[in-house]
Design a protein around this motif. Sequence first.
Motif, PDB file in Angstrom:
ATOM      1  N   GLU A 175       0.821  -1.220   0.000  1.00 13.45           N
ATOM      2  CA  GLU A 175       0.000   0.000   0.000  1.00 13.45           C
ATOM      3  C   GLU A 175       0.853   1.267   0.000  1.00 13.45           C
ATOM      4  O   GLU A 175       0.536   2.231  -0.672  1.00 13.45           O
ATOM      5  N   GLU A 176       1.959   1.273   0.757  1.00 16.37           N
ATOM      6  CA  GLU A 176       2.774   2.484   0.848  1.00 16.37           C
ATOM      7  C   GLU A 176       3.508   2.794  -0.454  1.00 16.37           C
ATOM      8  O   GLU A 176       3.976   3.907  -0.654  1.00 16.37           O
ATOM      9  N   TYR A 177       3.598   1.811  -1.366  1.00 13.89           N
ATOM     10  CA  TYR A 177       4.237   2.030  -2.662  1.00 13.89           C
ATOM     11  C   TYR A 177       3.214   2.358  -3.753  1.00 13.89           C
ATOM     12  O   TYR A 177       3.591   2.745  -4.854  1.00 13.89           O
ATOM     13  N   LEU A 178       1.955   2.156  -3.467  1.00 16.61           N
ATOM     14  CA  LEU A 178       0.915   2.270  -4.485  1.00 16.61           C
ATOM     15  C   LEU A 178       0.386   3.701  -4.553  1.00 16.61           C
ATOM     16  O   LEU A 178      -0.038   4.265  -3.547  1.00 16.61           O
ATOM     17  N   ILE A 179       0.410   4.301  -5.741  1.00 14.99           N
ATOM     18  CA  ILE A 179      -0.129   5.645  -5.948  1.00 14.99           C
ATOM     19  C   ILE A 179      -1.377   5.569  -6.819  1.00 14.99           C
ATOM     20  O   ILE A 179      -2.401   6.163  -6.516  1.00 14.99           O
ATOM     21  N   VAL A 180      -1.279   4.822  -7.917  1.00 16.49           N
ATOM     22  CA  VAL A 180      -2.400   4.667  -8.856  1.00 16.49           C
ATOM     23  C   VAL A 180      -2.519   3.199  -9.220  1.00 16.49           C
ATOM     24  O   VAL A 180      -1.523   2.500  -9.404  1.00 16.49           O
ATOM     25  N   SER A 181      -3.747   2.726  -9.320  1.00 19.87           N
ATOM     26  CA  SER A 181      -4.003   1.368  -9.787  1.00 19.87           C
ATOM     27  C   SER A 181      -5.277   1.399 -10.619  1.00 19.87           C
ATOM     28  O   SER A 181      -6.290   1.967 -10.178  1.00 19.87           O
ATOM     29  N   GLY A 182      -5.222   0.830 -11.798  1.00 18.04           N
ATOM     30  CA  GLY A 182      -6.396   0.820 -12.659  1.00 18.04           C
ATOM     31  C   GLY A 182      -6.866   2.213 -13.045  1.00 18.04           C
ATOM     32  O   GLY A 182      -8.064   2.443 -13.251  1.00 18.04           O
ATOM     33  N   GLY A 183      -5.933   3.158 -13.125  1.00 14.50           N
ATOM     34  CA  GLY A 183      -6.291   4.521 -13.524  1.00 14.50           C
ATOM     35  C   GLY A 183      -6.868   5.372 -12.414  1.00 14.50           C
ATOM     36  O   GLY A 183      -7.262   6.517 -12.646  1.00 14.50           O
ATOM     37  N   LYS A 184      -6.914   4.853 -11.188  1.00 14.96           N
ATOM     38  CA  LYS A 184      -7.465   5.616 -10.059  1.00 14.96           C
ATOM     39  C   LYS A 184      -6.468   5.654  -8.910  1.00 14.96           C
ATOM     40  O   LYS A 184      -5.650   4.739  -8.759  1.00 14.96           O
ATOM     41  N   LEU A 185      -6.549   6.709  -8.091  1.00  7.54           N
ATOM     42  CA  LEU A 185      -5.690   6.784  -6.914  1.00  7.54           C
ATOM     43  C   LEU A 185      -5.914   5.562  -6.040  1.00  7.54           C
ATOM     44  O   LEU A 185      -7.047   5.115  -5.858  1.00  7.54           O
ATOM     45  N   ALA A 186      -4.818   5.034  -5.491  1.00 12.76           N
ATOM     46  CA  ALA A 186      -4.904   3.827  -4.667  1.00 12.76           C
ATOM     47  C   ALA A 186      -3.814   3.867  -3.608  1.00 12.76           C
ATOM     48  O   ALA A 186      -2.848   4.622  -3.722  1.00 12.76           O
ATOM     49  N   GLY A 187      -3.956   3.055  -2.581  1.00 12.30           N
ATOM     50  CA  GLY A 187      -2.936   2.946  -1.542  1.00 12.30           C
ATOM     51  C   GLY A 187      -2.568   4.283  -0.944  1.00 12.30           C
ATOM     52  O   GLY A 187      -3.433   5.097  -0.604  1.00 12.30           O
ATOM     53  N   ALA A 188      -1.244   4.536  -0.836  1.00 13.37           N
ATOM     54  CA  ALA A 188      -0.764   5.801  -0.280  1.00 13.37           C
ATOM     55  C   ALA A 188      -1.251   6.977  -1.114  1.00 13.37           C
ATOM     56  O   ALA A 188      -1.486   8.069  -0.596  1.00 13.37           O
ATOM     57  N   GLY A 189      -1.404   6.770  -2.416  1.00 15.46           N
ATOM     58  CA  GLY A 189      -1.887   7.848  -3.283  1.00 15.46           C
ATOM     59  C   GLY A 189      -3.285   8.296  -2.920  1.00 15.46           C
ATOM     60  O   GLY A 189      -3.571   9.497  -2.877  1.00 15.46           O
ATOM     61  N   ALA A 190      -4.174   7.357  -2.637  1.00 14.64           N
ATOM     62  CA  ALA A 190      -5.547   7.703  -2.263  1.00 14.64           C
ATOM     63  C   ALA A 190      -5.590   8.408  -0.913  1.00 14.64           C
ATOM     64  O   ALA A 190      -6.460   9.245  -0.660  1.00 14.64           O
ATOM     65  N   HIS A 191      -4.640   8.075  -0.050  1.00 18.02           N
ATOM     66  CA  HIS A 191      -4.581   8.695   1.278  1.00 18.02           C
ATOM     67  C   HIS A 191      -4.058  10.132   1.200  1.00 18.02           C
ATOM     68  O   HIS A 191      -4.529  11.004   1.923  1.00 18.02           O
ATOM     69  N   SER A 192      -3.110  10.372   0.313  1.00 12.35           N
ATOM     70  CA  SER A 192      -2.371  11.637   0.328  1.00 12.35           C
ATOM     71  C   SER A 192      -2.754  12.642  -0.745  1.00 12.35           C
ATOM     72  O   SER A 192      -2.504  13.829  -0.588  1.00 12.35           O
ATOM     73  N   TYR A 193      -3.320  12.182  -1.852  1.00  8.14           N
ATOM     74  CA  TYR A 193      -3.554  13.060  -2.995  1.00  8.14           C
ATOM     75  C   TYR A 193      -5.035  13.224  -3.283  1.00  8.14           C
ATOM     76  O   TYR A 193      -5.856  12.402  -2.859  1.00  8.14           O
ATOM     77  N   SER A 194      -5.372  14.281  -4.037  1.00  9.95           N
ATOM     78  CA  SER A 194      -6.701  14.410  -4.619  1.00  9.95           C
ATOM     79  C   SER A 194      -6.545  14.265  -6.120  1.00  9.95           C
ATOM     80  O   SER A 194      -5.494  14.582  -6.683  1.00  9.95           O
ATOM     81  N   ALA A 195      -7.574  13.775  -6.777  1.00 14.67           N
ATOM     82  CA  ALA A 195      -7.499  13.531  -8.215  1.00 14.67           C
ATOM     83  C   ALA A 195      -7.419  14.848  -8.968  1.00 14.67           C
ATOM     84  O   ALA A 195      -7.974  15.857  -8.542  1.00 14.67           O
ATOM     85  N   GLY A 196      -6.727  14.835 -10.090  1.00 17.18           N
ATOM     86  CA  GLY A 196      -6.643  16.036 -10.915  1.00 17.18           C
ATOM     87  C   GLY A 196      -5.235  16.285 -11.398  1.00 17.18           C
ATOM     88  O   GLY A 196      -4.310  15.527 -11.107  1.00 17.18           O
ATOM     89  N   ASP A 197      -5.074  17.374 -12.122  1.00 14.10           N
ATOM     90  CA  ASP A 197      -3.814  17.702 -12.766  1.00 14.10           C
ATOM     91  C   ASP A 197      -3.217  18.950 -12.124  1.00 14.10           C
ATOM     92  O   ASP A 197      -3.857  20.000 -12.091  1.00 14.10           O
ATOM     93  N   ALA A 198      -2.007  18.840 -11.612  1.00 16.46           N
ATOM     94  CA  ALA A 198      -1.309  19.990 -11.026  1.00 16.46           C
ATOM     95  C   ALA A 198      -0.005  20.247 -11.767  1.00 16.46           C
ATOM     96  O   ALA A 198       0.962  20.722 -11.185  1.00 16.46           O
ATOM     97  N   THR A 199       0.020  19.930 -13.063  1.00 18.88           N
ATOM     98  CA  THR A 199       1.262  20.057 -13.831  1.00 18.88           C
ATOM     99  C   THR A 199       1.257  21.253 -14.782  1.00 18.88           C
ATOM    100  O   THR A 199       2.247  21.480 -15.470  1.00 18.88           O
ATOM    101  N   ARG A 200       0.155  22.010 -14.842  1.00 15.58           N
ATOM    102  CA  ARG A 200       0.108  23.144 -15.769  1.00 15.58           C
ATOM    103  C   ARG A 200       1.250  24.118 -15.506  1.00 15.58           C
ATOM    104  O   ARG A 200       1.599  24.381 -14.370  1.00 15.58           O
ATOM    105  N   GLY A 201       1.825  24.640 -16.578  1.00 13.30           N
ATOM    106  CA  GLY A 201       2.885  25.626 -16.453  1.00 13.30           C
ATOM    107  C   GLY A 201       4.282  25.042 -16.508  1.00 13.30           C
ATOM    108  O   GLY A 201       5.257  25.778 -16.570  1.00 13.30           O
ATOM    109  N   SER A 202       4.404  23.718 -16.500  1.00 12.87           N
ATOM    110  CA  SER A 202       5.732  23.112 -16.468  1.00 12.87           C
ATOM    111  C   SER A 202       6.517  23.382 -17.754  1.00 12.87           C
ATOM    112  O   SER A 202       7.743  23.298 -17.753  1.00 12.87           O
ATOM    113  N   GLU A 203       5.795  23.748 -18.817  1.00 12.77           N
ATOM    114  CA  GLU A 203       6.501  24.042 -20.074  1.00 12.77           C
ATOM    115  C   GLU A 203       7.402  25.273 -19.946  1.00 12.77           C
ATOM    116  O   GLU A 203       8.298  25.493 -20.758  1.00 12.77           O
ATOM    117  N   GLU A 204       7.191  26.060 -18.885  1.00 12.45           N
ATOM    118  CA  GLU A 204       8.058  27.233 -18.668  1.00 12.45           C
ATOM    119  C   GLU A 204       9.517  26.827 -18.475  1.00 12.45           C
ATOM    120  O   GLU A 204      10.423  27.635 -18.675  1.00 12.45           O
TER     121      GLU A 204
END
Length: 203
Positions: free
Chosen positions: A168-197
Amino acid sequence: TVGAGRIGTAVLRRLKPFDVKLHYTDRHRLPDEIEKELGVTFHQTAAEMLPICDVVTINAPLHPETENLFNEAMIGKMKRGAYLVNTARGKICNRDAIARALESGQLAGYAGDVWFPQPAPKNHPWRSMPHHGMTPHISGSSLSAQARYAAGTREILECWFEGRPIREEYLIVSGGKLAGAGAHSYSAGDATRGSEEAAHFKT
């Protein structure tokens, strides 16, 4: 601390011997016994905690709930002359709001080892703003950290190839959805906008 997971709790443990009043906010409250052991006070939100803190350290992951969390309004809730430490992710802090807060004296200082974008363009305001201490994000480059990464990666690959479940502590996404530690720590969505800078770094 904003965030009291594995790293945030380790920061609180290291600060306890210095006889400071410790406060934290997190999506998940620590167990009562840990709060008592560390002598920490829980706050439901960062906005509620900030006005009473002289130093705020960010130990949270970047996801839609934390993206740009420390914007002009949030920094305005901090004590005038407080210090902000960000060793989590650069995009949790609004780049221009940080620079303006240092120039106005709202923040007495800003320290961190994370930038957005990375690598930082040559004209990134954090390179020249006053009262800052910035370094590259290299804490993960220690020999002990590299050994942990290698062992964890090997275990994940062995589990995958052998059809065993990944811890569980290694799992962030499984089957396209947040899972394991990822489901505990993150919210779904994209926070990568602007990285092209980061492309500006090459010019």
